[in-house]
Design a protein around this motif. Structure first.
Motif, PDB file in Angstrom:
ATOM      1  N   HIS A 161      51.071  -9.843  46.555  1.00  0.00           N
ATOM      2  CA  HIS A 161      50.808  -9.677  45.282  1.00  0.00           C
ATOM      3  C   HIS A 161      49.762  -9.304  45.024  1.00  0.00           C
ATOM      4  CE1 HIS A 161      48.016 -12.790  45.632  1.00  0.00           C
ATOM      5  NE2 HIS A 161      48.693 -13.370  46.385  1.00  0.00           N
ATOM      6  N   PRO A 162      49.782  -9.325  43.310  1.00  0.00           N
ATOM      7  CA  PRO A 162      49.367  -8.739  42.078  1.00  0.00           C
ATOM      8  C   PRO A 162      47.977  -9.847  42.260  1.00  0.00           C
ATOM      9  CG  PRO A 162      51.039  -8.016  41.618  1.00  0.00           C
ATOM     10  CD  PRO A 162      51.158  -8.797  42.836  1.00  0.00           C
ATOM     11  N   GLN A 163      46.711  -9.294  42.404  1.00  0.00           N
ATOM     12  CA  GLN A 163      45.964 -10.364  41.132  1.00  0.00           C
ATOM     13  C   GLN A 163      46.156 -11.165  40.950  1.00  0.00           C
ATOM     14  OE1 GLN A 163      43.864 -11.769  43.344  1.00  0.00           O
ATOM     15  NE2 GLN A 163      42.138 -10.235  44.497  1.00  0.00           N
ATOM     16  N   MET A 164      46.276 -12.823  40.080  1.00  0.00           N
ATOM     17  CA  MET A 164      46.654 -13.295  39.067  1.00  0.00           C
ATOM     18  C   MET A 164      45.497 -12.998  37.541  1.00  0.00           C
ATOM     19  SD  MET A 164      48.539 -15.082  40.536  1.00  0.00           S
ATOM     20  CE  MET A 164      49.910 -15.343  42.100  1.00  0.00           C
ATOM     21  N   THR A 165      44.847 -12.624  38.243  1.00  0.00           N
ATOM     22  CA  THR A 165      43.830 -12.461  36.582  1.00  0.00           C
ATOM     23  C   THR A 165      43.622 -10.399  36.806  1.00  0.00           C
ATOM     24  OG1 THR A 165      41.879 -13.022  37.352  1.00  0.00           O
ATOM     25  CG2 THR A 165      43.181 -14.503  36.224  1.00  0.00           C
ATOM     26  N   MET A 166      44.016  -9.890  35.868  1.00  0.00           N
ATOM     27  CA  MET A 166      42.799  -8.312  36.018  1.00  0.00           C
ATOM     28  C   MET A 166      42.346  -8.231  34.800  1.00  0.00           C
ATOM     29  SD  MET A 166      46.448  -6.639  35.525  1.00  0.00           S
ATOM     30  CE  MET A 166      46.093  -4.596  34.830  1.00  0.00           C
ATOM     31  N   SER A 167      41.477  -7.065  34.605  1.00  0.00           N
ATOM     32  CA  SER A 167      40.820  -6.703  33.703  1.00  0.00           C
ATOM     33  C   SER A 167      42.075  -5.807  32.845  1.00  0.00           C
ATOM     34  CB  SER A 167      39.995  -5.608  34.104  1.00  0.00           C
ATOM     35  OG  SER A 167      39.837  -4.647  33.081  1.00  0.00           O
ATOM     36  N   ALA A 168      41.640  -6.524  31.652  1.00  0.00           N
ATOM     37  CA  ALA A 168      42.264  -5.833  30.227  1.00  0.00           C
ATOM     38  C   ALA A 168      42.421  -4.162  29.712  1.00  0.00           C
ATOM     39  CB  ALA A 168      42.784  -7.231  28.947  1.00  0.00           C
ATOM     40  N   THR A 169      41.044  -4.242  30.084  1.00  0.00           N
ATOM     41  CA  THR A 169      40.639  -2.457  29.519  1.00  0.00           C
ATOM     42  C   THR A 169      38.830  -2.015  30.080  1.00  0.00           C
ATOM     43  OG1 THR A 169      39.721  -1.355  27.569  1.00  0.00           O
ATOM     44  CG2 THR A 169      38.884  -3.716  27.182  1.00  0.00           C
ATOM     45  N   GLY A 170      39.194  -1.044  30.243  1.00  0.00           N
ATOM     46  CA  GLY A 170      38.369  -0.399  30.840  1.00  0.00           C
ATOM     47  C   GLY A 170      37.872   1.055  29.291  1.00  0.00           C
ATOM     48  N   GLY A 171      37.731   0.266  28.328  1.00  0.00           N
ATOM     49  CA  GLY A 171      36.881   1.650  27.145  1.00  0.00           C
ATOM     50  C   GLY A 171      38.258   2.578  27.213  1.00  0.00           C
ATOM     51  N   TYR A 172      38.168   3.570  26.562  1.00  0.00           N
ATOM     52  CA  TYR A 172      39.178   4.552  25.485  1.00  0.00           C
ATOM     53  C   TYR A 172      38.434   5.845  26.177  1.00  0.00           C
ATOM     54  CZ  TYR A 172      42.124   0.985  23.634  1.00  0.00           C
ATOM     55  OH  TYR A 172      42.383   0.004  22.984  1.00  0.00           O
ATOM     56  N   ILE A 173      39.130   6.382  26.621  1.00  0.00           N
ATOM     57  CA  ILE A 173      38.579   8.024  27.235  1.00  0.00           C
ATOM     58  C   ILE A 173      39.617   9.441  25.921  1.00  0.00           C
ATOM     59  CG2 ILE A 173      38.204   9.960  28.698  1.00  0.00           C
ATOM     60  CD1 ILE A 173      37.774   7.819  30.760  1.00  0.00           C
ATOM     61  N   LEU A 174      39.019  10.131  25.162  1.00  0.00           N
ATOM     62  CA  LEU A 174      38.720  11.331  24.795  1.00  0.00           C
ATOM     63  C   LEU A 174      38.517  12.287  25.627  1.00  0.00           C
ATOM     64  CD1 LEU A 174      40.611  12.094  22.171  1.00  0.00           C
ATOM     65  CD2 LEU A 174      38.332  12.821  21.236  1.00  0.00           C
ATOM     66  N   THR A 175      39.615  12.919  26.499  1.00  0.00           N
ATOM     67  CA  THR A 175      38.885  14.209  26.755  1.00  0.00           C
ATOM     68  C   THR A 175      39.843  15.502  25.965  1.00  0.00           C
ATOM     69  OG1 THR A 175      40.937  14.407  28.205  1.00  0.00           O
ATOM     70  CG2 THR A 175      38.680  13.040  28.703  1.00  0.00           C
ATOM     71  N   GLY A 176      39.192  16.994  26.511  1.00  0.00           N
ATOM     72  CA  GLY A 176      39.606  18.029  25.497  1.00  0.00           C
ATOM     73  C   GLY A 176      38.675  19.558  26.262  1.00  0.00           C
ATOM     74  N   CYS A 177      39.343  20.651  25.539  1.00  0.00           N
ATOM     75  CA  CYS A 177      38.419  21.537  26.484  1.00  0.00           C
ATOM     76  C   CYS A 177      38.508  22.161  24.961  1.00  0.00           C
ATOM     77  CB  CYS A 177      39.213  21.992  27.367  1.00  0.00           C
ATOM     78  SG  CYS A 177      39.608  21.589  28.988  1.00  0.00           S
ATOM     79  N   LYS A 178      37.324  22.845  25.003  1.00  0.00           N
ATOM     80  CA  LYS A 178      36.578  23.528  23.469  1.00  0.00           C
ATOM     81  C   LYS A 178      36.936  24.830  23.180  1.00  0.00           C
ATOM     82  CE  LYS A 178      33.130  25.387  21.255  1.00  0.00           C
ATOM     83  NZ  LYS A 178      31.380  25.780  20.783  1.00  0.00           N
ATOM     84  N   VAL A 179      37.040  25.357  22.790  1.00  0.00           N
ATOM     85  CA  VAL A 179      38.604  26.888  22.956  1.00  0.00           C
ATOM     86  C   VAL A 179      37.329  27.878  21.861  1.00  0.00           C
ATOM     87  CG1 VAL A 179      40.351  26.086  22.503  1.00  0.00           C
ATOM     88  CG2 VAL A 179      39.743  26.152  20.639  1.00  0.00           C
ATOM     89  N   SER A 180      37.630  29.183  22.299  1.00  0.00           N
ATOM     90  CA  SER A 180      36.471  29.701  21.729  1.00  0.00           C
ATOM     91  C   SER A 180      36.350  30.716  20.323  1.00  0.00           C
ATOM     92  CB  SER A 180      36.674  31.256  23.174  1.00  0.00           C
ATOM     93  OG  SER A 180      36.016  32.669  21.799  1.00  0.00           O
ATOM     94  N   ASP A 181      35.802  30.513  19.679  1.00  0.00           N
ATOM     95  CA  ASP A 181      36.949  31.700  18.082  1.00  0.00           C
ATOM     96  C   ASP A 181      36.580  32.920  18.373  1.00  0.00           C
ATOM     97  OD1 ASP A 181      34.088  29.477  18.240  1.00  0.00           O
ATOM     98  OD2 ASP A 181      33.043  30.795  18.322  1.00  0.00           O
ATOM     99  N   GLN A 182      36.535  33.594  19.327  1.00  0.00           N
ATOM    100  CA  GLN A 182      36.593  35.516  19.155  1.00  0.00           C
ATOM    101  C   GLN A 182      37.511  35.259  19.286  1.00  0.00           C
ATOM    102  OE1 GLN A 182      36.161  37.013  23.511  1.00  0.00           O
ATOM    103  NE2 GLN A 182      34.262  37.330  22.520  1.00  0.00           N
TER     104      GLN A 182
END
Lengths: 497, 374
Positions: A427-448
Motif C-alpha cells: 500500500h502507499p504510505q499514509m503520509t506523503m510530501s505535498a511539494t518538492g518545489g517547482y521547476i522551470l526548464t527550457g533551452c535558449k535559442v540562438s539570435d542568429q
C-alpha cells in the motif's frame, strides 16, 4: 563486543572508497527522519556529539567501518553490531505455539483498548535496565507480558516488535554522504530552510540542466545543496561559476558534508555578483590600484613570510609538533586557495566563453537574475530555474515566451509517493510530501538568423505572414513554438497550409 | 553528445598568478618559515591538496558550437514534437512545417531558427542533450522518461568514474542518461536480449559518440547473468528494466559491490512485489517510489477594462468612503500614467495545471546491497 579500534586491522587497510576514513562526514540514520551528520574523528570538537537521550557519544568508533554497517551506542561509544540488522530477531519463548496456520482468524474483534494489556510497568523496565539487560531482553519481556500480543496478526506483531526495538534498542545505519542522501536529510529535517528541495527535484535540476563532467555550469544558488551536488556530478572536470550576492563565498557548510578532495572542489569558482554586475566595482578597483598596501598584499607570492605574531603564536600555543604542523598546513592550503582564486578578469573571461548550462535556485526573485545571466549561456543550451513558489516561475515563463528567448519551456511540479511493498499488504504510505518545489526548464535559442531562398508561391515577409492566411491568425506562430501554450493539442509551430 | 567527448586540459588560473608551490630553501633562522617550506616541498601533502608542483591543471570539454556534417541535430518543430537528423550535405528533412535543407543549417550555430524554403514554417536546430534525445528518438520500446531517468541516476549515487550495468537497453534513452552521469572515466554496460535492438543501439551509441562510455551486448541476463563486463562486486550501480526482474536479482547482486545500489523499474505492482521478495536477505534500505510530472500552463488573463466599474453592493458609510478613496486613487494613477505616456498594465500572469498528465510510468524500487559481516 570488543572496542572499536579492533575493526581497524593493520593487515587489511580499509580502502578509502567504501570505509569511513578519519575526518569523513557520514550520515548516521536512526530511521524515521532521525538522521545526523557526524564527523568520524579521534579528537577535536567533532569527536563528541549529543544524540538525543543517549547523551554525549564519541564518534571515534565510526572510523574504519564500512558504509552500510549497522551501529549501536554502548557506553557512549559507537560499535558495529554483530548481525548488521536494524531489527534483530527476538528469542520469544512460546511464540507461535499453534504453528504457522492459526486456528482462529486473527483480527481486532477481541481487542479491548483499555490500556491494560501490558502488565510490565515503567519501574519494571527501570529495574531491568539497572540489571544490565540488553534492549533485546527488555523487548522480549514486553512481548511476553503483553496480553494482546498473541491476538495480533503477523504484520501487527512485527510492527509491535519493530516499534519497541526502536525505543529500547536504537540502532543506526552508516550512510555515505551523496547528493541524494544529503538532500534527503535536509529535506526531512527542515524543508522550509532548503526551499522544499526534495531529492527528486534536485535530480531533475541536475539532469535537465545537462550537467556533465567537463561542462561549464553557471549557477545562482542559495540552497547550497544544488552547488554541492553539481560539484559531485562534475567529478573534478569542468567549471562551476557560482554567482553569489553575499560577502563571502557561500555553501561552506553543505560542501563540508561531502568529503570532497581538493581537486574535486577546485571546479567551483565563485563569482561575486557585485564585482561583475555592479559598474561601481570597477571604480573601486581603480581605487585599489592606488592603495599601495593593498597592492603589496596582493602581490604576495608563495611562500608568505610569517608575521611576528604568528611566530609567537606558533612557539607558545602549541603543545605538540603535530598540532603545529596541522596549523601550518591549514595556513598553507588557505594561501594556495587564495592564490588560485581567479581574478576579476579571468572570471569575466570564463563568463564570456559562455556556459553550457544555467541553474538558478534562489530565494530571491529569479526573473532579474535569469535575464542578467541568460546572455552568458550559449545558444541551444538548457537552463533550469527552481523555486518553491510558482508565481516567480510563471513570470519567468511569460517573459521568456513573449521575448522569444527560449523554447521547450516546461513549468512542472513533481509528485512523489512512497509505496510500502510487502507480500499481500502492499500500500502507499499514509503520509506523503505535498511539494518538492517547482521547476522551470527550457533551452535558449540562438539570435542568429538563417536566410533562405524562398521557392513557394507565397513569399512571406518574416514569419508573421502566416497570420494573414487564416490558419495562424489566432496567435503568433512563435507563441506556439515556445511551448506551454493554451492549446497544446492543436500545436503546430510553423505549420504550412 | 558533448559529454562523451575527450577532455582538453589547460593550465589553471594559478599559472598566471605568481604561484610557485616549491618554495626556495631558506637560510633564515626562522622556524615557522622553514616549516612552511617543508610543507610546500612535501609531495604527499601537496597531493593531498590536489595541486601539482607546476600549478593546477583544468580539464574541460569544448562545446560544439556549430553544426558540422554528420553531427546529431535535434529538430524542434513545436513543444514536445521533436525529431532528430544527422546533418548531411544536400539532404532534406521534411515535417508538417515544411521542407528543410540541411545545407541551410550546416555551418550555423546550434539553436538557430531555420525557415522552410517552400513554406512559412520553421524549425529550430538544437544541440542534442540526453533529455532532447529522449523526446526525439525512435521508440523501439517503451522508454524511460527524463523524470524517471534523473531520479534513477541520482538514487543510484552515480558520479564520474562509476561502473553501471543496465538491462535491457530498449531504445537506449536510459543508457544515454547513465553515460552522462559516469563520464568521462566511468562505464555503462548495457544488455539487451533482442538481437536487432542490441545492434541498433550499438550503432546509435557510435553515431552519437557515446560508444567510448556505453557498450551494448546481446545477452539475456535473466538466464546467462551479466557476463564478463566487470568482476564480481565490481559494479557501483545496477539498473533493471526487465519484465521479470526477480529472475535477475541473483546475477545482479553478484556483480554489485557491497553498499552498491540496485534499481528496478517495473510498471506493475505485482512485478515489484515479487522482485522485493527476492531482495530480503542481501539488501537493506529497500524503498519503492513512483514519481509523476505535473505540468503547468501559463496564461495571461486580461483584466477588466478600467472604464467599467463593477456595481457596488455595500452601502455602508465606511465601505463607501473606502470605495471613494479607491476611485480617487485610481483616477490619480491614471492621470499620472497618462502624463508619463505609459499604458496601464492590463494583463495578469496566471498558472493552471495542464489538462492531461502522464498518470503512471513505473514503480521504482531501490535497494542497497548489504556489506559482509566482519
Amino acid at each position: 563486543m570488543s572496542n572499536s579500534s579492533s575493526s581497524l586491522s593493520p593487515s587489511s587497510p580499509p580502502s578509502r572508497d567504501h570505509h569511513v576514513s578519519e575526518g569523513d562526514v557520514c550520515i548516521v540514520d536512526f530511521g524515521e527522519g532521525r538522521q545526523y551528520f557526524l564527523t568520524a574523528c579521534r579528537s577535536g570538537k567533532d569527536n563528541q556529539v549529543k544524540l538525543g537521550q543517549k547523551g554525549k557519544v564519541y564518534t571515534t568508533g565510526l572510523i574504519g567501518l564500512p558504509y552500510g554497517a549497522v551501529i549501536e551506542v554502548k557506553n557512549s561509544r559507537m560499535v558495529r553490531t554483530e548481525d548488521d540488522l536494524i531489527t534483530p530477531p527476538l528469542n520469544l519463548e512460546d511464540a507461535d505455539a499453534d504453528g504457522d496456520t492459526p486456528s482462529v482468524k486473527l483480527d481486532n474483534r477481541n481487542l479491548v483498548d483499555d490500556n491494560k494489556s501490558q502488565i510490565t510497568t515503567q519501574d519494571d523496565i527501570m529495574k531491568l535496565r539497572e540489571e544490565g539487560k540488553t534492549g533485546q531482553d527488555i523487548v522480549t519481556e514486553l512481548v511476553n507480558n503483553s496480553k494482546s500480543f498473541k491476538g495480533k496478526t503477523e504484520f501487527a506483531k512485527a510492527k509491535y516488535i519493530k516499534r519497541k526495538l526502536k525505543k529500547y534498542l536504537p540502532r543506526a545505519r552508516i550512510v555515505r554522504c551523496t547528493s541524494s542522501t544529503v538532500c534527503d536529510v535536509y529535506f526531512k529535517k527542515d524543508a522550509m530552510r532548503y526551499m522544499s528541495l526534495r531529492p527528486d527535484s534536485l535530480a531533475q535540476i541536475i539532469s535537465y540542466a545537462n550537467v556533465y563532467a567537463g561542462a561549464q555550469v553557471l549557477t545562482f544558488d542559495t540552497i547550497s545543496v544544488v552547488t554541492a551536488s553539481l560539484v559531485e556530478r562534475m567529478g573534478g572536470y569542468g567549471r562551476i561559476l557560482s554567482v553569489h550576492s553575499s560577502q563571502d563565498p557561500p555553501h561552506k557548510e553543505v560542501l563540508s558534508k561531502f568529503n570532497f578532495d581538493y581537486k574535486t572542489l577546485d571546479v567551483l569558482k565563485f563569482v561575486s555578483a557585485f564585482e561583475i554586475f555592479d559598474p561601481k566595482s570597477k571604480e573601486d578597483k581603480d581605487k585599489d590600484a592606488c592603495d599601495d598596501e593593498k597592492q603589496k598584499l596582493k602581490a604576495q607570492g608563495w611562500p608568505v613570510p610569517l608575521m611576528e605574531h604568528t611566530i609567537d603564536h606558533l612557539e607558545k600555543d602549541f603543545e605538540s609538533d603535530q598540532a603545529k604542523h596541522d596549523f601550518l598546513f591549514k595556513r598553507a592550503s588557505r594561501f594556495i586557495r587564495k592564490l588560485c582564486r581567479p581574478s576579476r578578469d579571468e572570471t569575466l573571461e570564463y563568463l564570456n566563453k559562455k556556459s553550457d548550462s544555467l541553474i538558478i535556485s534562489t530565494k530571491f526573485d529569479p526573473l532579474p537574475i535569469l535575464l542578467a545571466l541568460l546572455p552568458f549561456l550559449a545558444p541551444s543550451c538548457p537552463f533550469v530555474v527552481f523555486s518553491e513558489h510558482i508565481e516567480p516561475l510563471a513570470e519567468c515563463f511569460e517573459k521568456l515566451k513573449s521575448d522569444r528567448l527560449a523554447i521547450q519551456l516546461q513549468l512542472t511540479e513533481t509528485w512523489n509517493r512512497e509505496i510500502k511493498v510487502m507480500q499481500n499488504i502492499t500500500h502507499p504510505q499514509m503520509t506523503m510530501s505535498a511539494t518538492g518545489g517547482y521547476i522551470l526548464t527550457g533551452c535558449k535559442v540562438s539570435d542568429q538568423c538563417v536566410e533562405v531562398e524562398k521557392k513557394g508561391k507565397l513569399v512571406g515577409k518574416g514569419f508573421g505572414a502566416m497570420r494573414a492566411r487564416g490558419r495562424g491568425n489566432k496567435r503568433k506562430l512563435e507563441d506556439v513554438a515556445a511551448g506551454g501554450d493554451a492549446d497544446r493539442e492543436d500545436d503546430d509551430a510553423g505549420g504550412s497550409s | 553528445m558533448d559529454f562523451a567527448k575527450s577532455m582538453v586540459s589547460s593550465p589553471g588560473p594559478s599559472s598566471s598568478s605568481n604561484l610557485s608551490l616549491v618554495a626556495p630553501s631558506s637560510d633564515e633562522d626562522n622556524n615557522g618559515l622553514r616549516a612552511l617550506n617543508v610543507i610546500a616541498s612535501n609531495e604527499a601533502l601537496m597531493n593531498e591538496l590536489g595541486c601539482e608542483a607546476k600549478g593546477l591543471v583544468e580539464s574541460h570539454i569544448p562545446r560544439s558550437n556549430t553544426i558540422t556534417p554528420s553531427s546529431l541535430c535535434v529538430i524542434f518543430a513545436s513543444y514536445a514534437s521533436l525529431s532528430f537528423v544527422y546533418a548531411t550535405p544536400n539532404q532534406k528533412y521534411s515535417n508538417r512545417n515544411g521542407v528543410f535543407h540541411h545545407n541551410d543549417f550546416i555551418g550555423k550555430e546550434f539553436g538557430v531558427k531555420v525557415p522552410s524554403r517552400c513554406s512559412d514554417g520553421f524549425v529550430y536546430i538544437m544541440r542534442p542533450t540526453v533529455e532532447l534525445w529522449a523526446h526525439s528518438l525512435n521508440h523501439r520500446t517503451q522508454i524511460c522518461h527524463p523524470l524517471d531517468q534523473s531520479v534513477v541516476t541520482l538514487n543510484l549515487h552515480l558520479k564520474p568514474g562509476s561502473i553501471v550495468l543496465e538491462s535491457g537497453t530498449g531504445s537506449g534513452a536510459m543508457s544515454h542518461a547513465l553515460s552522462r552521469a559516469v563520464a568521462p572515466n566511468g562505464k555503462v554496460w548495457s544488455y539487451e536480449f533482442n538481437k536487432v535492438r542490441a545492434e541498433t543501439a550499438n550503432e546509435e551509441f557510435k553515431k552519437n559518440g557515446v560508444d567510448n562510455i556505453c557498450t551494448c551486448e546481446h545477452r539475456d541476463v535473466c538466464g546467462e547473468g551479466f557476463g564478463e563486463s566487470c568482476g564480481d562486486g565490481g559494479a557501483d550501480g545496477i539498473f533493471l528494466d526487465l519484465p521479470e526482474p526477480w529472475t535477475a536479482t541473483e546475477h545482479a547482486l553478484r556483480k554489485l559491490r557491497p553498499d552498491g545500489r540496485l534499481c528496478s523499474y517495473s510498471p506493475c505492482i505485482e512485478q515489484t512485489q515479487r522482485f522485493v521478495k527476492t531482495l530480503s536477505d542481501s539488501c537493506h534500505s529497500v524503498t519503492t517510489i513512483e514519481v509523476r510530472l505535473k505540468e503547468f500552463c501559463v496564461d495571461t488573463l486580461p483584466a477588466l477594462p478600467m472604464e467599467i466599474s463593477m456595481p457596488f453592493y455595500y452601502g455602508t458609510e465606511k465601505v463607501d468612503k473606502a470605495r471613494k478613496d479607491k476611485v480617487k486613487a485610481e483616477e490619480e494613477r491614471k492621470k499620472k500614467e497618462a502624463e508619463e505616456g505609459e499604458q496601464p498594465k492590463r494583463k495578469k500572469i496566471r498558472t493552471r495545471p495542464a489538462a492531461e498528465m502522464r498518470g503512471h510510468t513505473a514503480f521504482l524500487t531501490f535497494a542497497t546491497k548489504s556489506v559482509p559481516l566482519k
